[in-house]
Design a protein around this motif. Structure first.
Motif, PDB file in Angstrom:
ATOM      1  N   ASN A 268       0.641  -0.953   0.063  1.00  0.00           N
ATOM      2  CA  ASN A 268       0.023   0.407   0.011  1.00  0.00           C
ATOM      3  C   ASN A 268       1.147   1.277  -0.283  1.00  0.00           C
ATOM      4  OD1 ASN A 268      -2.016   1.901   0.390  1.00  0.00           O
ATOM      5  ND2 ASN A 268      -3.060   1.069   2.373  1.00  0.00           N
ATOM      6  N   VAL A 269       0.980   1.573  -1.126  1.00  0.00           N
ATOM      7  CA  VAL A 269       1.889   3.249  -1.371  1.00  0.00           C
ATOM      8  C   VAL A 269       0.931   4.432  -2.038  1.00  0.00           C
ATOM      9  CG1 VAL A 269       4.007   3.971  -2.819  1.00  0.00           C
ATOM     10  CG2 VAL A 269       3.365   1.458  -2.069  1.00  0.00           C
ATOM     11  N   SER A 270       0.915   4.892  -0.696  1.00  0.00           N
ATOM     12  CA  SER A 270       0.432   6.772  -1.755  1.00  0.00           C
ATOM     13  C   SER A 270      -1.020   5.928  -1.983  1.00  0.00           C
ATOM     14  CB  SER A 270       1.203   7.348  -2.542  1.00  0.00           C
ATOM     15  OG  SER A 270       2.175   7.811  -1.984  1.00  0.00           O
TER      16      SER A 270
ATOM     17  N   ARG B  72      -2.704   0.431  -3.770  1.00  0.00           N
ATOM     18  CA  ARG B  72      -2.756  -1.325  -3.382  1.00  0.00           C
ATOM     19  C   ARG B  72      -2.488  -2.104  -4.555  1.00  0.00           C
ATOM     20  NH1 ARG B  72      -5.129  -3.743   1.639  1.00  0.00           N
ATOM     21  NH2 ARG B  72      -6.169  -5.460  -0.137  1.00  0.00           N
ATOM     22  N   TYR B  73      -1.646  -2.457  -4.422  1.00  0.00           N
ATOM     23  CA  TYR B  73      -0.956  -3.872  -5.382  1.00  0.00           C
ATOM     24  C   TYR B  73      -0.440  -4.664  -4.950  1.00  0.00           C
ATOM     25  CZ  TYR B  73       2.926  -1.142  -5.243  1.00  0.00           C
ATOM     26  OH  TYR B  73       4.432  -0.361  -4.986  1.00  0.00           O
ATOM     27  N   ALA B  74      -0.654  -5.914  -5.445  1.00  0.00           N
ATOM     28  CA  ALA B  74       0.241  -7.177  -5.390  1.00  0.00           C
ATOM     29  C   ALA B  74       2.157  -7.059  -5.717  1.00  0.00           C
ATOM     30  CB  ALA B  74      -0.099  -8.049  -6.095  1.00  0.00           C
ATOM     31  N   VAL B  75       3.015  -7.302  -4.805  1.00  0.00           N
ATOM     32  CA  VAL B  75       4.037  -7.478  -4.551  1.00  0.00           C
ATOM     33  C   VAL B  75       4.866  -9.080  -4.929  1.00  0.00           C
ATOM     34  CG1 VAL B  75       4.297  -5.421  -4.165  1.00  0.00           C
ATOM     35  CG2 VAL B  75       4.170  -7.043  -2.894  1.00  0.00           C
ATOM     36  N   VAL B  76       5.849  -9.251  -5.077  1.00  0.00           N
ATOM     37  CA  VAL B  76       6.600 -10.668  -4.711  1.00  0.00           C
ATOM     38  C   VAL B  76       6.909 -10.649  -3.601  1.00  0.00           C
ATOM     39  CG1 VAL B  76       7.477 -12.754  -6.228  1.00  0.00           C
ATOM     40  CG2 VAL B  76       6.414 -11.194  -7.360  1.00  0.00           C
ATOM     41  N   ARG B  77       7.294 -10.943  -2.985  1.00  0.00           N
ATOM     42  CA  ARG B  77       8.120 -11.027  -1.712  1.00  0.00           C
ATOM     43  C   ARG B  77       9.081 -12.100  -1.521  1.00  0.00           C
ATOM     44  NH1 ARG B  77       5.789  -6.828   1.664  1.00  0.00           N
ATOM     45  NH2 ARG B  77       3.646  -6.745   1.455  1.00  0.00           N
ATOM     46  N   GLU B  78       8.741 -13.217  -1.362  1.00  0.00           N
ATOM     47  CA  GLU B  78       9.693 -14.683  -1.405  1.00  0.00           C
ATOM     48  C   GLU B  78       9.684 -14.851  -3.069  1.00  0.00           C
ATOM     49  OE1 GLU B  78      11.098 -15.335   1.451  1.00  0.00           O
ATOM     50  OE2 GLU B  78      10.306 -14.225   3.039  1.00  0.00           O
ATOM     51  N   PRO B  79      10.411 -14.408  -4.107  1.00  0.00           N
ATOM     52  CA  PRO B  79      10.918 -15.029  -4.972  1.00  0.00           C
ATOM     53  C   PRO B  79      11.503 -16.223  -5.365  1.00  0.00           C
ATOM     54  CG  PRO B  79      12.002 -13.132  -4.495  1.00  0.00           C
ATOM     55  CD  PRO B  79      11.276 -13.037  -3.245  1.00  0.00           C
ATOM     56  N   GLY B  80      11.955 -16.803  -3.947  1.00  0.00           N
ATOM     57  CA  GLY B  80      13.073 -18.246  -3.805  1.00  0.00           C
ATOM     58  C   GLY B  80      11.422 -19.208  -3.836  1.00  0.00           C
ATOM     59  N   LYS B  81      10.983 -18.658  -2.979  1.00  0.00           N
ATOM     60  CA  LYS B  81       9.896 -19.910  -3.049  1.00  0.00           C
ATOM     61  C   LYS B  81       8.653 -19.766  -4.182  1.00  0.00           C
ATOM     62  CE  LYS B  81       9.982 -18.960   2.172  1.00  0.00           C
ATOM     63  NZ  LYS B  81       9.549 -18.711   3.331  1.00  0.00           N
ATOM     64  N   CYS B  82       9.088 -19.154  -5.201  1.00  0.00           N
ATOM     65  CA  CYS B  82       7.793 -19.393  -5.622  1.00  0.00           C
ATOM     66  C   CYS B  82       8.331 -20.698  -6.516  1.00  0.00           C
ATOM     67  CB  CYS B  82       8.224 -18.331  -6.996  1.00  0.00           C
ATOM     68  SG  CYS B  82       6.891 -18.486  -8.740  1.00  0.00           S
ATOM     69  N   ALA B  83       6.870 -21.235  -6.506  1.00  0.00           N
ATOM     70  CA  ALA B  83       6.902 -22.324  -6.978  1.00  0.00           C
ATOM     71  C   ALA B  83       6.993 -22.247  -8.905  1.00  0.00           C
ATOM     72  CB  ALA B  83       5.679 -23.155  -7.177  1.00  0.00           C
ATOM     73  N   GLY B  84       6.540 -21.499  -9.336  1.00  0.00           N
ATOM     74  CA  GLY B  84       6.693 -21.527 -11.365  1.00  0.00           C
ATOM     75  C   GLY B  84       5.479 -21.762 -11.684  1.00  0.00           C
TER      76      GLY B  84
END
Length: 79
Positions: free
Chosen positions: A44-46, A49-61
């Motif tokens: 939540n910036v200014s 709201r939008y989604a972000v990738v917080r843990e890219p290393g955990k992404c299953a792809g």
């Protein structure tokens, strides 16, 4: 006899999610379908709201989030 496996410094191309914040509406459908909780979060910036990738290393792809996104804000990239 030599060692087997990739040479030092070799990295495999691993798929990871990329989210375009300019297109994302923070509907949270991507978070609901993601099998690995915590990979995607909401920023939540200014007041926006939008989604972000917080843990890219955990992404299953797996791409479930790509299919769930109604605005096509999500894509898979190779890291």
């Amino acid at each position: 006899m030599g060692a087997y496996g990739p040479p030092p410094g070799f990295y495999r191309n691993i798929p990871c999610v990329r989210i375009d914040p300019a297109v994302c509406t923070a509907c949270m459908r991507c978070m609901e379908v993601c099998p690995r909780k915590g990979v995607i979060g909401i920023e939540n910036v200014s007041g926006r709201r939008y989604a972000v990738v917080r843990e890219p290393g955990k992404c299953a792809g797996c791409g479930r989030c790509v299919g769930a996104c109604l605005t096509n804000a999500i894509g898979l990239v190779l890291t």
